[in-house]
Motif scaffolding. Structure first.
Motif, mmCIF file in Angstrom:
data_model
loop_
_atom_site.group_PDB
_atom_site.id
_atom_site.type_symbol
_atom_site.label_atom_id
_atom_site.label_comp_id
_atom_site.label_asym_id
_atom_site.label_seq_id
_atom_site.Cartn_x
_atom_site.Cartn_y
_atom_site.Cartn_z
ATOM 1 N N ASN A 49 0.787 -1.237 0.000
ATOM 2 C CA ASN A 49 0.000 0.000 0.000
ATOM 3 C C ASN A 49 0.817 1.285 0.000
ATOM 4 O O ASN A 49 0.358 2.314 -0.478
ATOM 5 C CB ASN A 49 -0.985 0.003 1.189
ATOM 6 C CG ASN A 49 -0.327 -0.057 2.558
ATOM 7 O OD1 ASN A 49 0.824 -0.466 2.695
ATOM 8 N ND2 ASN A 49 -1.058 0.323 3.574
ATOM 9 N N LYS A 50 2.024 1.266 0.538
ATOM 10 C CA LYS A 50 2.746 2.528 0.696
ATOM 11 C C LYS A 50 3.124 3.174 -0.636
ATOM 12 O O LYS A 50 3.339 4.377 -0.706
ATOM 13 C CB LYS A 50 3.973 2.338 1.591
ATOM 14 C CG LYS A 50 3.617 1.919 3.012
ATOM 15 C CD LYS A 50 2.585 2.841 3.605
ATOM 16 C CE LYS A 50 2.071 2.518 4.991
ATOM 17 N NZ LYS A 50 1.756 1.181 5.349
ATOM 18 N N LYS A 53 0.852 6.063 -1.430
ATOM 19 C CA LYS A 53 1.073 7.269 -0.627
ATOM 20 C C LYS A 53 2.373 7.954 -1.025
ATOM 21 O O LYS A 53 2.458 9.177 -1.122
ATOM 22 C CB LYS A 53 1.126 6.887 0.856
ATOM 23 C CG LYS A 53 -0.126 6.246 1.406
ATOM 24 C CD LYS A 53 0.212 5.692 2.783
ATOM 25 C CE LYS A 53 -0.995 5.341 3.591
ATOM 26 N NZ LYS A 53 -0.640 5.026 4.986
ATOM 27 N N ASN A 78 7.072 -2.461 6.372
ATOM 28 C CA ASN A 78 6.882 -2.436 4.915
ATOM 29 C C ASN A 78 7.022 -1.023 4.386
ATOM 30 O O ASN A 78 7.516 -0.804 3.284
ATOM 31 C CB ASN A 78 5.484 -2.963 4.559
ATOM 32 C CG ASN A 78 5.282 -4.389 5.021
ATOM 33 O OD1 ASN A 78 5.987 -5.288 4.573
ATOM 34 N ND2 ASN A 78 4.353 -4.597 5.939
ATOM 35 N N GLY A 194 -3.695 0.712 10.388
ATOM 36 C CA GLY A 194 -2.464 0.794 11.180
ATOM 37 C C GLY A 194 -2.159 2.234 11.552
ATOM 38 O O GLY A 194 -2.734 2.783 12.494
ATOM 39 N N SER A 195 -1.276 2.877 10.782
ATOM 40 C CA SER A 195 -0.979 4.287 11.067
ATOM 41 C C SER A 195 -2.100 5.186 10.569
ATOM 42 O O SER A 195 -2.038 6.409 10.728
ATOM 43 C CB SER A 195 0.369 4.684 10.463
ATOM 44 O OG SER A 195 0.353 4.534 9.057
ATOM 45 N N ALA A 196 -3.119 4.612 9.954
ATOM 46 C CA ALA A 196 -4.437 5.218 9.680
ATOM 47 C C ALA A 196 -4.579 5.907 8.318
ATOM 48 O O ALA A 196 -5.693 6.274 7.933
ATOM 49 C CB ALA A 196 -4.867 6.173 10.808
ATOM 50 N N THR A 198 -4.234 4.725 5.247
ATOM 51 C CA THR A 198 -4.936 3.916 4.249
ATOM 52 C C THR A 198 -6.439 3.961 4.515
ATOM 53 O O THR A 198 -7.234 4.320 3.643
ATOM 54 C CB THR A 198 -4.422 2.455 4.308
ATOM 55 O OG1 THR A 198 -3.021 2.465 4.034
ATOM 56 C CG2 THR A 198 -5.147 1.568 3.312
ATOM 57 N N TYR A 290 -0.325 -7.139 9.286
ATOM 58 C CA TYR A 290 -1.425 -6.277 8.830
ATOM 59 C C TYR A 290 -2.522 -7.072 8.113
ATOM 60 O O TYR A 290 -3.605 -7.277 8.646
ATOM 61 C CB TYR A 290 -0.894 -5.172 7.896
ATOM 62 C CG TYR A 290 0.070 -4.248 8.570
ATOM 63 C CD1 TYR A 290 -0.390 -3.160 9.318
ATOM 64 C CD2 TYR A 290 1.446 -4.446 8.480
ATOM 65 C CE1 TYR A 290 0.499 -2.301 9.947
ATOM 66 C CE2 TYR A 290 2.337 -3.600 9.105
ATOM 67 C CZ TYR A 290 1.859 -2.525 9.840
ATOM 68 O OH TYR A 290 2.734 -1.690 10.466
ATOM 69 N N THR A 318 -3.410 -5.041 1.424
ATOM 70 C CA THR A 318 -2.425 -3.952 1.421
ATOM 71 C C THR A 318 -0.990 -4.455 1.294
ATOM 72 O O THR A 318 -0.051 -3.664 1.385
ATOM 73 C CB THR A 318 -2.576 -3.147 2.722
ATOM 74 O OG1 THR A 318 -2.686 -4.090 3.802
ATOM 75 C CG2 THR A 318 -3.800 -2.262 2.685
ATOM 76 N N GLY A 319 -0.809 -5.756 1.124
ATOM 77 C CA GLY A 319 0.549 -6.276 0.871
ATOM 78 C C GLY A 319 1.247 -6.734 2.141
ATOM 79 O O GLY A 319 0.599 -7.141 3.109
HETATM 80 C C1 LIG Z 1 1.161 -4.412 4.580
HETATM 81 C C2 LIG Z 1 0.511 -3.290 5.298
HETATM 82 N N1 LIG Z 1 -0.816 -3.284 5.363
HETATM 83 C C3 LIG Z 1 -1.484 -2.296 6.013
HETATM 84 C C4 LIG Z 1 -0.800 -1.296 6.645
HETATM 85 C C5 LIG Z 1 -1.600 -0.273 7.360
HETATM 86 O O1 LIG Z 1 -1.703 0.898 6.609
HETATM 87 P P1 LIG Z 1 -1.749 2.276 7.370
HETATM 88 O O2 LIG Z 1 -0.466 2.378 8.135
HETATM 89 O O3 LIG Z 1 -1.889 3.280 6.294
HETATM 90 O O4 LIG Z 1 -2.916 2.247 8.274
HETATM 91 C C6 LIG Z 1 0.587 -1.256 6.597
HETATM 92 C C7 LIG Z 1 1.335 -0.194 7.295
HETATM 93 O O5 LIG Z 1 2.485 -0.216 7.481
HETATM 94 C C8 LIG Z 1 1.268 -2.289 5.908
HETATM 95 O O6 LIG Z 1 2.600 -2.319 5.835
#
Ligand SMILES: Cc1ncc(COP(=O)(O)O)c(C=O)c1O
Length: 333
Positions: A49-50, A53, A78, A194-196, A198, A290, A318-319
Motif C-alpha cells: 500500500n505505501k 502514498k 513495509n 495501522g498508522s491510519a 490507508t 497487517y 495492502t501487501g
Molecule cells: C502491509 C501493510 N498493510 C497495512 C498497513 C496499514 O496501513 P496504514 O499504516 O496506512 O494504516 C501497513 C502499514 O504499514 C502495511 O505495511
C-alpha cells in the motif's frame, strides 16, 4: 475530487486488479462473496500500500529540491522498505529510524523486510526504544544530514499525513470506477488499519464521492477509540487538503481492536489460520502483521453473521508478504 492538483511521480501505472475469491468464499461457508483489491500487486520492491502514498510524498520531496528521504517504522516495516525502494528508484539516499515496539525485537541479521533494507542499500538505520518521539528522532537525523550538506525530507510513519492519504482517496475512486466496469456492487469493505492513512484515505474518498459503502477497519495496534480518532483526523485532513467542504461523520469510522491479540506484530492463532487459508485456497500471500490480522477479522465477522447472506464484501489487500520470511517458526508450528 481533483487529485490532479497535486504532483505525483506516477508509480501507480494502472489500476490494481479486483478479484473474486471463489475457493475462499466457499471455504468460509458464510454465504457471502469475498472479493479482493490486490494492492499487494502495486509496483515497488515487494509491493504493497505505501506505493500509493509515496507517489504523492516523494513528488513533494523532489519539488522541494530534496535529495534524501528519512522515515520511520517498526523493525519489520513495509513502509520503510518501500520508502527506501522508491528512494533508490529516484536516485535519492534513504535513512531509517526503527522503533523497537517489542523490546529486543531488532535483529540486524533478521530476514524479511530487514534483509531488504540491507539489500536495497539503506544509508543508515537508527534503532530507538518503544515510545520514542519518532518525529523528534527523525528530525535529529535530518539535522545531522543538513549539517553535512544534504537536503533531507522527512516522511511520517506510514506516510500517514494528509498528502499520503491522497493515495487512498485515489484508490477509492479507482475501486468505484472498477465496480461500475465490472457491474458488481460491493455491500461492504474491510480494510487493515495501522498508522491510519490507508483507512483514512479510503473513508475520505468514500465520503467525497458519496460512495455509500460501509467500511470496517481492522486495527492492528491501538485501542478502538484511539484508532478511530486517528482515522477520522487524517480523513478530514485529506478532505481539507483537497478543498472539499464535506467532513466525515464520526459514525462512519469503525476500527475494531479485537484482532490485535497480545500486541502489534505479535502472532495470533487466527492470523495464522487466515494466512494459511488464503495461501491454500487462492494461493494469495497475506502478511503476519497487517493483512493477515485484518483477514482474521473478516473471517471472524463473517462467521458471526456480521455481513448479510449474499453480500459482496471487498477486502483491501495492502501487501506485506516479505514480512512472512521473518516469521518462519510461527508458521512451521
Ligand atoms: C502491509 C501493510 N498493510 C497495512 C498497513 C496499514 O496501513 P496504514 O499504516 O496506512 O494504516 C501497513 C502499514 O504499514 C502495511 O505495511
Amino acid at each position: 475530487m481533483n487529485l490532479a492538483q497535486f504532483p505525483r511521480r506516477g508509480y501507480v501505472k494502472e489500476p490494481t486488479p479486483i478479484e473474486y475469491l471463489p475457493n475462499f468464499s466457499k471455504a468460509l461457508g458464510a454465504g457471502i462473496n469475498i472479493y479482493m483489491k490486490r494492492d499487494d500487486m502495486l509496483p515497488g520492491a515487494g509491493g504493497g500500500n505505501k506505493t500509493r502514498k509515496l507517489d504523492f510524498c516523494v513528488a513533494d520531496a523532489l519539488q522541494k529540491g530534496c535529495d534524501t528521504l528519512i522515515t520511520c517504522g517498526a523493525v519489520q516495516s513495509n513502509h520503510c522498505r518501500l520508502t527506501l525502494a522508491w528512494a533508490v528508484h529516484e536516485g535519492m539516499d534513504c535513512h531509517l529510524v526503527l522503533e523497537e515496539r517489542v523490546p529486543g525485537s531488532y535483529n540486524p541479521e533478521a530476514s524479511g523486510n530487514n534483509f531488504l533494507y540491507q539489500l536495497l542499500g539503506v544509508k543508515s538505520i537508527t534503532v530507538v526504544p518503544k515510545g520514542t518521539d519518532m518525529a523528534a528522532a527523525m528530525q535529529g537525523v535530518a539535522d545531522k544530514l543538513k549539517a553535512s550538506g544534504r537536503k533531507p525530507y522527512v516522511i511520517p510513519g506510514g506516510a500517514s499525513n494528509a498528502l499520503g492519504a491522497l493515495g487512498y482517496v485515489a484508490c477509492m475512486e479507482e475501486i468505484l470506477a472498477q465496480m461500475f466496469a465490472m457491474g458488481v456492487n460491493f455491500d461492504h469493505m474491510v480494510v487493515p488499519s495501522g498508522s491510519a492513512g490507508t483507512h483514512g484515505g479510503i473513508i475520505a474518498g468514500m465520503i467525497g464521492n458519496n460512495g455509500n459503502i460501509p467500511v470496517t477497519g481492522i486495527g492492528v495496534n491501538r485501542p478502538k477509540a484511539v484508532q478511530e480518532n486517528a482515522v477520522l483526523t487524517v480523513a478530514n485532513q485529506a478532505l481539507e487538503l483537497l478543498g472539499v467542504e464535506a467532513r466525515v461523520p464520526a459514525d462512519k469510522v469503525v476500527a475494531f481492536d479485537d484482532y490485535v491479540g497480545p500486541g502489534y506484530s505479535l502472532p495470533t492463532d487466527a492470523m495464522v489460520e487466515a494466512v494459511k487459508m488464503l495461501a491454500q485456497t487462492e494461493a494469495i500471500l497475506l502478511d503476519p502483521v497487517y493483512s493477515g490480522k485484518a483477514m482474521s477479522g473478516l473471517i471472524d465477522l463473517a462467521r458471526k453473521g456480521y455481513f448479510p447472506k449474499g453480500a459482496n464484501v471487498l477486502f483491501l489487500h495492502t501487501g506485506g508478504s516479505p514480512a512472512l520470511f521473518a516469521y518462519l517458526p510461527t508458521f512451521r508450528k
